[in-house]
Design an enzyme around this catalytic site. Structure first.
Site, PDB file in Angstrom:
ATOM      1  N   GLU A   1       8.041  10.926   9.479  1.00 31.25           N
ATOM      2  CA  GLU A   1       6.710  11.531   9.637  1.00 31.25           C
ATOM      3  C   GLU A   1       5.588  10.499   9.529  1.00 31.25           C
ATOM      4  O   GLU A   1       4.612  10.536  10.278  1.00 31.25           O
ATOM      5  CB  GLU A   1       6.528  12.605   8.551  1.00 31.25           C
ATOM      6  CG  GLU A   1       5.238  13.368   8.653  1.00 31.25           C
ATOM      7  CD  GLU A   1       5.189  14.244   9.893  1.00 31.25           C
ATOM      8  OE1 GLU A   1       5.910  15.229   9.961  1.00 31.25           O
ATOM      9  OE2 GLU A   1       4.424  13.893  10.830  1.00 31.25           O
TER      10      GLU A   1
ATOM     11  N   GLY B   1     -11.779  -2.537   4.838  1.00 32.91           N
ATOM     12  CA  GLY B   1     -10.328  -2.441   4.645  1.00 32.91           C
ATOM     13  C   GLY B   1      -9.639  -1.545   5.655  1.00 32.91           C
ATOM     14  O   GLY B   1      -8.467  -1.206   5.501  1.00 32.91           O
TER      15      GLY B   1
ATOM     16  N   LYS C   1       3.344   4.384  18.556  1.00 32.69           N
ATOM     17  CA  LYS C   1       3.361   5.772  18.078  1.00 32.69           C
ATOM     18  C   LYS C   1       3.640   6.725  19.238  1.00 32.69           C
ATOM     19  O   LYS C   1       4.356   7.723  19.095  1.00 32.69           O
ATOM     20  CB  LYS C   1       2.039   6.107  17.398  1.00 32.69           C
ATOM     21  CG  LYS C   1       1.850   5.304  16.111  1.00 32.69           C
ATOM     22  CD  LYS C   1       0.414   5.331  15.643  1.00 32.69           C
ATOM     23  CE  LYS C   1       0.218   4.515  14.382  1.00 32.69           C
ATOM     24  NZ  LYS C   1      -1.199   4.305  14.066  1.00 32.69           N
TER      25      LYS C   1
ATOM     26  N   GLU D   1      -6.633  -4.615   9.726  1.00 29.73           N
ATOM     27  CA  GLU D   1      -5.788  -5.667   9.173  1.00 29.73           C
ATOM     28  C   GLU D   1      -6.512  -7.010   9.305  1.00 29.73           C
ATOM     29  O   GLU D   1      -7.400  -7.168  10.148  1.00 29.73           O
ATOM     30  CB  GLU D   1      -4.489  -5.775   9.995  1.00 29.73           C
ATOM     31  CG  GLU D   1      -3.721  -4.492  10.135  1.00 29.73           C
ATOM     32  CD  GLU D   1      -2.895  -4.186   8.904  1.00 29.73           C
ATOM     33  OE1 GLU D   1      -2.561  -5.123   8.166  1.00 29.73           O
ATOM     34  OE2 GLU D   1      -2.627  -2.996   8.673  1.00 29.73           O
TER      35      GLU D   1
ATOM     36  N   LYS E   1       6.444   1.931  11.881  1.00 27.11           N
ATOM     37  CA  LYS E   1       6.389   2.308  13.306  1.00 27.11           C
ATOM     38  C   LYS E   1       6.865   1.198  14.240  1.00 27.11           C
ATOM     39  O   LYS E   1       7.452   1.468  15.281  1.00 27.11           O
ATOM     40  CB  LYS E   1       4.973   2.744  13.682  1.00 27.11           C
ATOM     41  CG  LYS E   1       3.919   1.707  13.350  1.00 27.11           C
ATOM     42  CD  LYS E   1       2.681   2.348  12.791  1.00 27.11           C
ATOM     43  CE  LYS E   1       1.822   1.300  12.130  1.00 27.11           C
ATOM     44  NZ  LYS E   1       0.743   1.827  11.355  1.00 27.11           N
TER      45      LYS E   1
ATOM     46  N   GLY F   1       0.045   8.814  10.229  1.00 24.67           N
ATOM     47  CA  GLY F   1      -0.014   8.846   8.762  1.00 24.67           C
ATOM     48  C   GLY F   1       0.161  10.214   8.145  1.00 24.67           C
ATOM     49  O   GLY F   1       1.258  10.757   8.112  1.00 24.67           O
TER      50      GLY F   1
ATOM     51  N   THR G   1       0.825  -1.204   0.000  1.00 22.79           N
ATOM     52  CA  THR G   1       0.000   0.000   0.000  1.00 22.79           C
ATOM     53  C   THR G   1       0.868   1.266   0.000  1.00 22.79           C
ATOM     54  O   THR G   1       0.709   2.150  -0.848  1.00 22.79           O
ATOM     55  CB  THR G   1      -0.909   0.002   1.253  1.00 22.79           C
ATOM     56  OG1 THR G   1      -1.656  -1.203   1.256  1.00 22.79           O
ATOM     57  CG2 THR G   1      -1.853   1.190   1.256  1.00 22.79           C
TER      58      THR G   1
HETATM   59  N1  LIG Z   1      -0.929   1.092   5.166  1.00 21.47           N
HETATM   60  C1  LIG Z   1      -0.947   2.244   5.840  1.00 21.47           C
HETATM   61  O1  LIG Z   1      -1.885   3.035   5.743  1.00 21.47           O
HETATM   62  C2  LIG Z   1       0.217   2.614   6.733  1.00 21.47           C
HETATM   63  C3  LIG Z   1       0.185   3.836   7.422  1.00 21.47           C
HETATM   64  C4  LIG Z   1       1.285   4.223   8.202  1.00 21.47           C
HETATM   65  C5  LIG Z   1       2.371   3.370   8.300  1.00 21.47           C
HETATM   66  N2  LIG Z   1       2.358   2.171   7.654  1.00 21.47           N
HETATM   67  C6  LIG Z   1       3.544   1.302   7.768  1.00 21.47           C
HETATM   68  O2  LIG Z   1       4.153   1.210   6.488  1.00 21.47           O
HETATM   69  C7  LIG Z   1       4.727  -0.085   6.319  1.00 21.47           C
HETATM   70  C8  LIG Z   1       4.162  -0.709   5.034  1.00 21.47           C
HETATM   71  O3  LIG Z   1       2.762  -0.854   5.199  1.00 21.47           O
HETATM   72  P1  LIG Z   1       1.858  -1.382   3.978  1.00 21.47           P
HETATM   73  O4  LIG Z   1       0.451  -1.191   4.422  1.00 21.47           O
HETATM   74  O5  LIG Z   1       2.304  -0.758   2.710  1.00 21.47           O
HETATM   75  O6  LIG Z   1       2.217  -2.940   3.984  1.00 21.47           O
HETATM   76  P2  LIG Z   1       1.913  -4.013   2.849  1.00 21.47           P
HETATM   77  O7  LIG Z   1       0.834  -3.519   1.952  1.00 21.47           O
HETATM   78  O8  LIG Z   1       1.771  -5.313   3.529  1.00 21.47           O
HETATM   79  O9  LIG Z   1       3.267  -4.030   1.983  1.00 21.47           O
HETATM   80  C9  LIG Z   1       4.468  -4.476   2.495  1.00 21.47           C
HETATM   81  C10 LIG Z   1       5.492  -4.559   1.372  1.00 21.47           C
HETATM   82  O10 LIG Z   1       6.751  -4.893   1.930  1.00 21.47           O
HETATM   83  C11 LIG Z   1       7.284  -6.020   1.254  1.00 21.47           C
HETATM   84  N3  LIG Z   1       8.026  -6.809   2.247  1.00 21.47           N
HETATM   85  C12 LIG Z   1       7.581  -7.271   3.418  1.00 21.47           C
HETATM   86  N4  LIG Z   1       8.571  -7.928   4.061  1.00 21.47           N
HETATM   87  C13 LIG Z   1       9.641  -7.864   3.259  1.00 21.47           C
HETATM   88  C14 LIG Z   1      10.965  -8.355   3.352  1.00 21.47           C
HETATM   89  N5  LIG Z   1      11.373  -9.055   4.407  1.00 21.47           N
HETATM   90  N6  LIG Z   1      11.816  -8.093   2.347  1.00 21.47           N
HETATM   91  C15 LIG Z   1      11.409  -7.391   1.265  1.00 21.47           C
HETATM   92  N7  LIG Z   1      10.170  -6.894   1.127  1.00 21.47           N
HETATM   93  C16 LIG Z   1       9.301  -7.142   2.109  1.00 21.47           C
HETATM   94  C17 LIG Z   1       6.101  -6.778   0.676  1.00 21.47           C
HETATM   95  O11 LIG Z   1       6.540  -7.536  -0.452  1.00 21.47           O
HETATM   96  P3  LIG Z   1       5.524  -8.391  -1.342  1.00 21.47           P
HETATM   97  O12 LIG Z   1       4.668  -7.385  -2.056  1.00 21.47           O
HETATM   98  O13 LIG Z   1       6.379  -9.172  -2.264  1.00 21.47           O
HETATM   99  O14 LIG Z   1       4.740  -9.237  -0.373  1.00 21.47           O
HETATM  100  C18 LIG Z   1       5.168  -5.624   0.320  1.00 21.47           C
HETATM  101  O15 LIG Z   1       5.472  -5.132  -0.962  1.00 21.47           O
HETATM  102  C19 LIG Z   1       4.409  -0.867   7.585  1.00 21.47           C
HETATM  103  O16 LIG Z   1       5.528  -0.833   8.428  1.00 21.47           O
HETATM  104  C20 LIG Z   1       3.218  -0.124   8.187  1.00 21.47           C
HETATM  105  O17 LIG Z   1       3.157  -0.233   9.582  1.00 21.47           O
HETATM  106  C21 LIG Z   1       1.310   1.779   6.867  1.00 21.47           C
END
Ligand SMILES: NC(=O)c1ccc[n+]([C@@H]2O[C@H](COP(=O)([O-])OP(=O)(O)OC[C@H]3O[C@@H](n4cnc5c(N)ncnc54)[C@H](OP(=O)(O)O)[C@@H]3O)[C@@H](O)[C@H]2O)c1
Length: 328
Positions: free
Chosen positions: A128, A186, A204, A189, A104, A133, A13
């Site tokens: 940030e 959505g 946080k 999680e 985080k 977010g 995402t």
């Molecule tokens: N989603 C939000 O709104 C949001 C808001 C604030 C902060 N965050 C933080 O941002 C981070 C990402 O969140 P997300 O929602 O984007 O997660 P996500 O949709 O699950 O995406 C995670 C990505 O990281 C890759 N990945 C995971 N483990 C890996 C590893 N060991 N080596 C290489 N690549 C790896 C995955 O690869 P694959 O695609 O191949 O599986 C995927 O592309 C998290 O730490 C989350 O806490 C998210």
């Protein structure tokens, strides 16, 4: 036109959001900074997965392939969990890259060490997006600190919990039904344990504590209570008395300089600044010596709010041009 070479670790995402904004806002970024941004590499876990086409950008599952070229100026990190994220960012800093993270879980634990390492290596660590977010809370507190002193920070740091409490109150449905709705939409999680159990809000709070007070309390001293124990009967009773449940993370400095933190559901009345904050929004109240209470409210998650905070970090880094290694 000089270019800044970036790598994106993680293409879910948030990672995809970074890619999209850097492309969609290419011209504006060039105009603002005088630089083009070249997305050289993207790290994923599974290269076979079908995903957005990224012409001209290398997709790899081997982080060493990214570091080996030695030409990356800035590393965006949007993967999940403490490791391997911490090791990857430590290596990036060691190699002289600026880093920008949304992670985080990793940053609450390892943020202070990364910041120290980065200061030693003369690069920047921006975070940030780790906290609330799209709400610019890190930038706001950082801007206040040279002239003011933070006394207390409290707020709603988990949109999922706030959405569930809001649904329970507005629709009179029990916790499990509201959680299910959050999952269908959505907002929650597949495994919502950290959101509804309070750990996400706690992390946080610890990130903001390190920023605002220069330290975190002992983690064991901060009670963490989730919203999973809040019953529909309790919510209805509260409403009857014109009160609302909010899941609040709170940390304050006492007159002896000790930090007191807590995370859990609290009942608040209509005069409270968090009373009207419904749905998935986050809201943070910062109490300082000079300002009194400052409240920031906005989207705490989502592709564009989160990625936009990270691209904002990049602009901040690029703004300090002398600190950036620019390649032609
Ligand atoms: N989603 C939000 O709104 C949001 C808001 C604030 C902060 N965050 C933080 O941002 C981070 C990402 O969140 P997300 O929602 O984007 O997660 P996500 O949709 O699950 O995406 C995670 C990505 O990281 C890759 N990945 C995971 N483990 C890996 C590893 N060991 N080596 C290489 N690549 C790896 C995955 O690869 P694959 O695609 O191949 O599986 C995927 O592309 C998290 O730490 C989350 O806490 C998210």
């Amino acid at each position: 036109m000089p270019s800044i070479k970036v790598a994106i670790l993680g293409f879910g995402t948030v990672g995809e959001g970074i890619y999209r904004i850097l492309n969609e806002r290419k011209e504006e970024i060039k105009k603002e900074t005088g630089h083009t941004i070249d997305i050289v590499s993207i790290l994923v876990r599974d290269t076979a997965k079908e995903r957005l086409a990224t012409p001209g950008t290398r997709i790899t599952d081997d982080v060493q392939e990214i570091f080996a070229t030695g030409d990356i100026d800035v590393v965006f990190e949007a993967i999940v969990g403490e490791e391997p994220a911490y090791s990857y960012l430590s290596e990036a800093i060691e190699k002289g890259c600026h880093v920008i993270t949304a992670n985080k879980t990793m940053f609450a634990q390892h943020g202070p060490a990364l910041l120290k390492h980065a200061a030693f290596r003369g690069v920047q660590v921006c975070y940030e997006a780790t906290t609330a977010g799209g709400v610019p809370i890190i930038r706001t507190i950082s801007g206040l600190l040279p002239t003011d002193r933070v006394r207390r920070i409290r707020g709603i740091f988990n949109g999922t919990s706030n959405f569930i409490l809001t649904k329970m109150r507005e629709e009179g449905i029990p916790f499990e039904a509201a959680l299910h709705e959050a999952q269908v939409l959505g907002y929650a999680e597949a495994d919502p344990t950290d959101d509804i159990g309070g750990k996400d809000a706690f992390r946080k709070l610890m990130i903001l504590s390190a920023l605002s007070f220069g330290r975190q309390p002992d983690w064991q001293d901060v009670p963490i209570v989730g919203i999973d124990g809040v019953t529909i009967e309790a919510v209805k009773d509260a409403s009857a008395g014109k009160l609302r449940y909010r899941h609040v993370a709170d940390i304050a400095l006492d007159e002896n300089g000790a930090l007191h933190g807590s995370v859990g559901p609290v009942l608040i009345g209509p005069e409270h600044p968090l009373y009207g904050v419904d749905g998935v929004d986050n809201a943070i109240i910062v109490d300082t010596d000079h300002l009194g209470a400052l409240t920031l409210i906005g989207p705490g998650a989502g592709m564009y709010p989160t990625a936009s905070a990270m691209v904002g970090d990049l602009l901040q880094i690029v703004g300090k041009r002398e600190a950036v290694v620019v390649t032609s």
